[in-house]
Each structure stands twice: as structure tokens, then as C-alpha cells.
Write a protein that holds these residues in place. Sequence first.
Motif, short mmCIF file in Angstrom:
data_model
loop_
_atom_site.label_atom_id
_atom_site.label_comp_id
_atom_site.label_asym_id
_atom_site.label_seq_id
_atom_site.Cartn_x
_atom_site.Cartn_y
_atom_site.Cartn_z
N PRO A 124 0.81 -1.22 0.00
CA PRO A 124 0.00 0.00 0.00
C PRO A 124 0.85 1.28 0.00
CG PRO A 124 -0.65 -1.50 1.78
CD PRO A 124 0.65 -1.98 1.26
N CYS A 132 -5.71 7.68 4.37
CA CYS A 132 -5.91 6.44 3.63
C CYS A 132 -4.63 5.93 2.97
CB CYS A 132 -6.97 6.62 2.56
SG CYS A 132 -8.56 7.23 3.17
N SER A 133 -4.58 4.61 2.82
CA SER A 133 -3.55 3.94 2.02
C SER A 133 -4.23 3.20 0.88
CB SER A 133 -2.74 2.96 2.88
OG SER A 133 -2.00 3.66 3.87
N ASP A 134 -3.48 2.99 -0.18
CA ASP A 134 -4.04 2.39 -1.39
C ASP A 134 -3.19 1.20 -1.81
OD1 ASP A 134 -5.27 1.81 -3.79
OD2 ASP A 134 -4.86 3.74 -4.74
N ALA A 165 -7.62 -0.54 -3.59
CA ALA A 165 -8.19 -1.07 -2.35
C ALA A 165 -7.77 -0.14 -1.22
CB ALA A 165 -7.72 -2.49 -2.10
N LEU A 166 -8.68 0.72 -0.79
CA LEU A 166 -8.36 1.73 0.22
C LEU A 166 -8.51 1.15 1.63
CD1 LEU A 166 -10.14 4.87 -1.29
CD2 LEU A 166 -7.81 4.05 -1.68
N SER A 167 -7.67 1.62 2.53
CA SER A 167 -7.75 1.22 3.92
C SER A 167 -7.18 2.33 4.78
CB SER A 167 -6.98 -0.09 4.17
OG SER A 167 -5.61 0.10 3.87
N GLY A 168 -7.43 2.25 6.11
CA GLY A 168 -6.87 3.24 7.03
C GLY A 168 -7.93 4.18 7.57
N ASN A 172 -11.01 2.19 10.24
CA ASN A 172 -10.82 1.82 8.83
C ASN A 172 -11.88 2.47 7.93
OD1 ASN A 172 -9.33 0.51 6.81
ND2 ASN A 172 -10.66 -1.29 6.83
N CYS A 174 -11.65 4.53 5.61
CA CYS A 174 -11.31 4.68 4.18
C CYS A 174 -11.89 3.55 3.35
CB CYS A 174 -9.79 4.72 4.01
SG CYS A 174 -9.02 6.17 4.77
N ALA A 175 -12.01 2.35 3.95
CA ALA A 175 -12.51 1.19 3.21
C ALA A 175 -14.01 1.32 2.93
CB ALA A 175 -12.24 -0.08 3.99
#
Length: 245
Positions: A124, A132-134, A165-168, A172, A174-175
Motif C-alpha cells: 500500500p 488512507c492507504s491504497d 483497495a483503500l484502507s486506514g 478503517n 477509508c474502506a
Amino acid sequence: MPDCQPIIDEIAGLKQERADLQEDLRGVPREPRPGPSQKQAIVAQIKKVTSKIAEKEGELRVCLGLPAPLPPVICPLVGATASLASNNPAFPGPFAPPLTVSLTFSGPQRSRVDLSAISFRIGPVSIPGTPCSDLISVNVPAAGGTYDPVLGEISIPVTATVNHALSGGFLNICALAPAAPSTAASPLTTGTLPSGVSGSISGVPLSKPAGTLTLVASGVLAGGPSQIAGTAIDLTISGTLNPQP
């Protein structure tokens, strides 16, 4: 003996049309260079014309009474390495994702080349200005193009799809807002392309008997997270074809 000249003339016209489209896709000599959506339309046109050329070349072989073309040969790119770079400070690279790729050569003089599907991931990576991370997944579907058996040159129009796929973020978060995919169109070629990352990027034609070659592509991402849309990317793939066409 049947008159095959009309078929010959039609093939010549189609090949010139394809060459003009390939120049448009590279952005030479037209300024400004075509945008992402224009590139995708040009890729679709090239595929359509290439299919028509193959059809007409089959008609010509029948007209001339020539034997069937050589059988296709599948050539894995042994020891394939990839490098992906961008002009986005969030993920400048270069990244070196593992990948498996092969080229299939067919048609008269094996002058048609088909690329196997390619998939890899990077990240990511952090998206600037957000928590967010991707995790970026790059997918290049199987595609067909041209091979010059004398010069060793390859050109395959491709359109890559980049999924995010976003997360953070807190819990969480961003997801909860999935990002639409990005796309980028370019020739995958042993030639030279203008690049939004480095100015220009160059491949290396197939060298015989060594079997080495380098393919390059350069495009601009359309769609996806706003912090990523408009990012210029360069892809370089190198390896050794074994067997060779």
C-alpha cells in the motif's frame, strides 16, 4: 489465376491506417498528445484494424494458393523483470513487481504477436492529504499486436486497469468509500515513447540469437481517487524469449 491485387491493395491500406493510429497513440507528431480517453479509443481502433488485416491476409493466402502459415509458437519471457515509475510523489517508484508473461507469435512470418494477461500489485501507498492507504492492483488484459521479424520490433496496444483497495483512518473508514478503477492506454513497444515521468522511455527490439528484449509503455491514469487521477506512469518489462519466434 485469380486477380489478388485488390486484396493486396486493401491490406496495404489497412496497414497504413494501423500505422497512423499507432503514431497517434504514441503522440507523434500530434501536439498536444492524446488524453487518456482518446488513447483508449485509439487502442480499440487498432485492435479492430489488426483483426481485419489478419482476415484479409488469410484471404490473400487462399487467393495466391499459398500453404498454411506456420503454427503459432508460445514464447515465455524467461527471467522477466518489471519496473513501474510515476510522477506522483505519493508513489514515485520505481517498483519492481514480480510478473509472469509470454508472447505468442502467429500468422504469416509469425508477424502477429499476442501478449498474455499481466497482473501485479504495488503498495500500500499513502494518499496525500488523507489518512488512507491504497493497495494498487495493475491488470493488463491479453492483447494482440505486430512483430517485425526482420527488425525485431514489437508494438501491442494495451489498456491497463488499475484497481484501488483503500484502507486506514479511524475504524478503517477509508474502506467504506471504495474508489473507482483507473485506466491507462499505451502501446507496449520495443520503440520509444514520450513520457510524462522522464520525458521519453525506450525499449529494445528482440535480439537474436540471444532472445533478449525490453518492452515499454507510458500512459496517464484516468479515474480513481482524485489524488491519483492524472498521474503519469511508465512500465518497463525485460527478459529473454525462450523459445524464439
